[in-house]
Design a protein around this motif. Sequence first.
Motif, PDB file in Angstrom:
ATOM      1  N   LEU A  39       0.857  -9.977   8.279  1.00  0.00           N
ATOM      2  CA  LEU A  39      -0.360 -10.671   7.496  1.00  0.00           C
ATOM      3  C   LEU A  39       0.259 -10.264   6.607  1.00  0.00           C
ATOM      4  O   LEU A  39       0.649 -10.247   5.409  1.00  0.00           O
ATOM      5  CB  LEU A  39      -1.383  -8.720   7.667  1.00  0.00           C
ATOM      6  CG  LEU A  39      -1.140  -7.931   8.529  1.00  0.00           C
ATOM      7  CD1 LEU A  39      -2.513  -6.428   8.599  1.00  0.00           C
ATOM      8  CD2 LEU A  39      -2.042  -9.337   9.455  1.00  0.00           C
ATOM      9  N   THR A  40      -0.140 -11.896   5.510  1.00  0.00           N
ATOM     10  CA  THR A  40       0.297 -12.299   4.997  1.00  0.00           C
ATOM     11  C   THR A  40      -1.252 -12.373   3.548  1.00  0.00           C
ATOM     12  O   THR A  40      -1.886 -13.286   4.115  1.00  0.00           O
ATOM     13  CB  THR A  40       0.617 -13.686   4.399  1.00  0.00           C
ATOM     14  OG1 THR A  40       1.776 -13.442   5.768  1.00  0.00           O
ATOM     15  CG2 THR A  40       0.608 -13.884   3.262  1.00  0.00           C
ATOM     16  N   GLY A  45       1.175 -12.694  -1.917  1.00  0.00           N
ATOM     17  CA  GLY A  45       2.597 -13.651  -0.905  1.00  0.00           C
ATOM     18  C   GLY A  45       2.938 -11.907  -0.191  1.00  0.00           C
ATOM     19  O   GLY A  45       3.816 -12.648   0.229  1.00  0.00           O
ATOM     20  N   SER A  46       2.164 -11.383  -0.565  1.00  0.00           N
ATOM     21  CA  SER A  46       2.879  -9.770   0.047  1.00  0.00           C
ATOM     22  C   SER A  46       2.784  -9.819   1.674  1.00  0.00           C
ATOM     23  O   SER A  46       1.613 -10.853   2.050  1.00  0.00           O
ATOM     24  CB  SER A  46       2.998  -8.588  -0.561  1.00  0.00           C
ATOM     25  OG  SER A  46       0.927  -8.137  -0.411  1.00  0.00           O
ATOM     26  N   GLN A  47       3.413  -8.898   2.605  1.00  0.00           N
ATOM     27  CA  GLN A  47       3.500  -8.642   3.815  1.00  0.00           C
ATOM     28  C   GLN A  47       3.163  -7.126   4.469  1.00  0.00           C
ATOM     29  O   GLN A  47       3.879  -6.426   3.445  1.00  0.00           O
ATOM     30  CB  GLN A  47       4.611  -9.789   4.567  1.00  0.00           C
ATOM     31  CG  GLN A  47       4.040 -11.892   3.995  1.00  0.00           C
ATOM     32  CD  GLN A  47       5.293 -11.743   5.155  1.00  0.00           C
ATOM     33  OE1 GLN A  47       6.270 -12.058   5.055  1.00  0.00           O
ATOM     34  NE2 GLN A  47       4.846 -13.152   5.576  1.00  0.00           N
ATOM     35  N   ALA A  63       5.677  -2.063   5.525  1.00  0.00           N
ATOM     36  CA  ALA A  63       4.645  -2.142   4.028  1.00  0.00           C
ATOM     37  C   ALA A  63       6.203  -2.344   2.909  1.00  0.00           C
ATOM     38  O   ALA A  63       6.574  -1.458   3.559  1.00  0.00           O
ATOM     39  CB  ALA A  63       3.669  -1.474   4.103  1.00  0.00           C
ATOM     40  N   ARG A  64       5.741  -2.385   1.735  1.00  0.00           N
ATOM     41  CA  ARG A  64       6.114  -2.669   0.356  1.00  0.00           C
ATOM     42  C   ARG A  64       6.700  -0.887   0.246  1.00  0.00           C
ATOM     43  O   ARG A  64       7.397  -0.866  -0.269  1.00  0.00           O
ATOM     44  CB  ARG A  64       4.829  -3.308  -1.087  1.00  0.00           C
ATOM     45  CG  ARG A  64       5.533  -4.648  -1.246  1.00  0.00           C
ATOM     46  CD  ARG A  64       4.737  -4.507  -2.057  1.00  0.00           C
ATOM     47  NE  ARG A  64       4.934  -6.447  -2.554  1.00  0.00           N
ATOM     48  CZ  ARG A  64       3.676  -6.686  -3.687  1.00  0.00           C
ATOM     49  NH1 ARG A  64       3.137  -6.695  -4.498  1.00  0.00           N
ATOM     50  NH2 ARG A  64       4.035  -8.370  -3.685  1.00  0.00           N
ATOM     51  N   GLN A  97      -0.686  -3.299  -1.610  1.00  0.00           N
ATOM     52  CA  GLN A  97      -0.187  -4.154  -2.104  1.00  0.00           C
ATOM     53  C   GLN A  97      -1.642  -5.394  -2.315  1.00  0.00           C
ATOM     54  O   GLN A  97      -1.112  -6.483  -3.540  1.00  0.00           O
ATOM     55  CB  GLN A  97      -0.042  -5.098  -1.105  1.00  0.00           C
ATOM     56  CG  GLN A  97       1.528  -4.148  -0.592  1.00  0.00           C
ATOM     57  CD  GLN A  97       1.927  -4.846   1.082  1.00  0.00           C
ATOM     58  OE1 GLN A  97       2.334  -3.918   1.638  1.00  0.00           O
ATOM     59  NE2 GLN A  97       2.070  -5.976   1.121  1.00  0.00           N
ATOM     60  N   GLN A  98      -2.990  -5.545  -2.074  1.00  0.00           N
ATOM     61  CA  GLN A  98      -3.904  -6.124  -3.406  1.00  0.00           C
ATOM     62  C   GLN A  98      -4.212  -5.379  -3.919  1.00  0.00           C
ATOM     63  O   GLN A  98      -4.598  -7.246  -4.625  1.00  0.00           O
ATOM     64  CB  GLN A  98      -5.233  -6.317  -1.918  1.00  0.00           C
ATOM     65  CG  GLN A  98      -6.248  -7.006  -2.148  1.00  0.00           C
ATOM     66  CD  GLN A  98      -5.664  -8.123  -2.433  1.00  0.00           C
ATOM     67  OE1 GLN A  98      -5.052  -9.041  -1.645  1.00  0.00           O
ATOM     68  NE2 GLN A  98      -5.984  -9.197  -3.799  1.00  0.00           N
TER      69      GLN A  98
END
Length: 107
Positions: A39-40, A45-47, A63-64, A97-98
């Motif tokens: 998933l991007t 641009g994180s995944q 995830a991050r 991440q968003q």
Amino acid sequence: MSQAEYDTAVERTLIAIEDALDDCDWDIDYERADAVLTLTLEDNGSQVILSRQSANRELWVAARSGGFHLAFENPGWKCTTTGEDLPALLDRVLTEQQGEPVSLGLE
């Protein structure tokens, strides 16, 4: 859980995630290569990467904020460290991440 049951559970889960992504309001692209779903987040641009781990019959989420191992506990996948079910875990890591609340509406 037999190997066939595990394979079916993973496949159904990945399809459900793809369907939820198609219906969500967020600009999240996805790409699937066999048993890996990437998933991007288009904004940054994180995944987030989901992968099948057949040897131990788990579904892994990278995830991050870290890596998460999920085991199938009827009726769904549960994280072995946080206790979150897969929908809650995905919403949380995507939100982190968003930088804004993300809900895929998975059940």
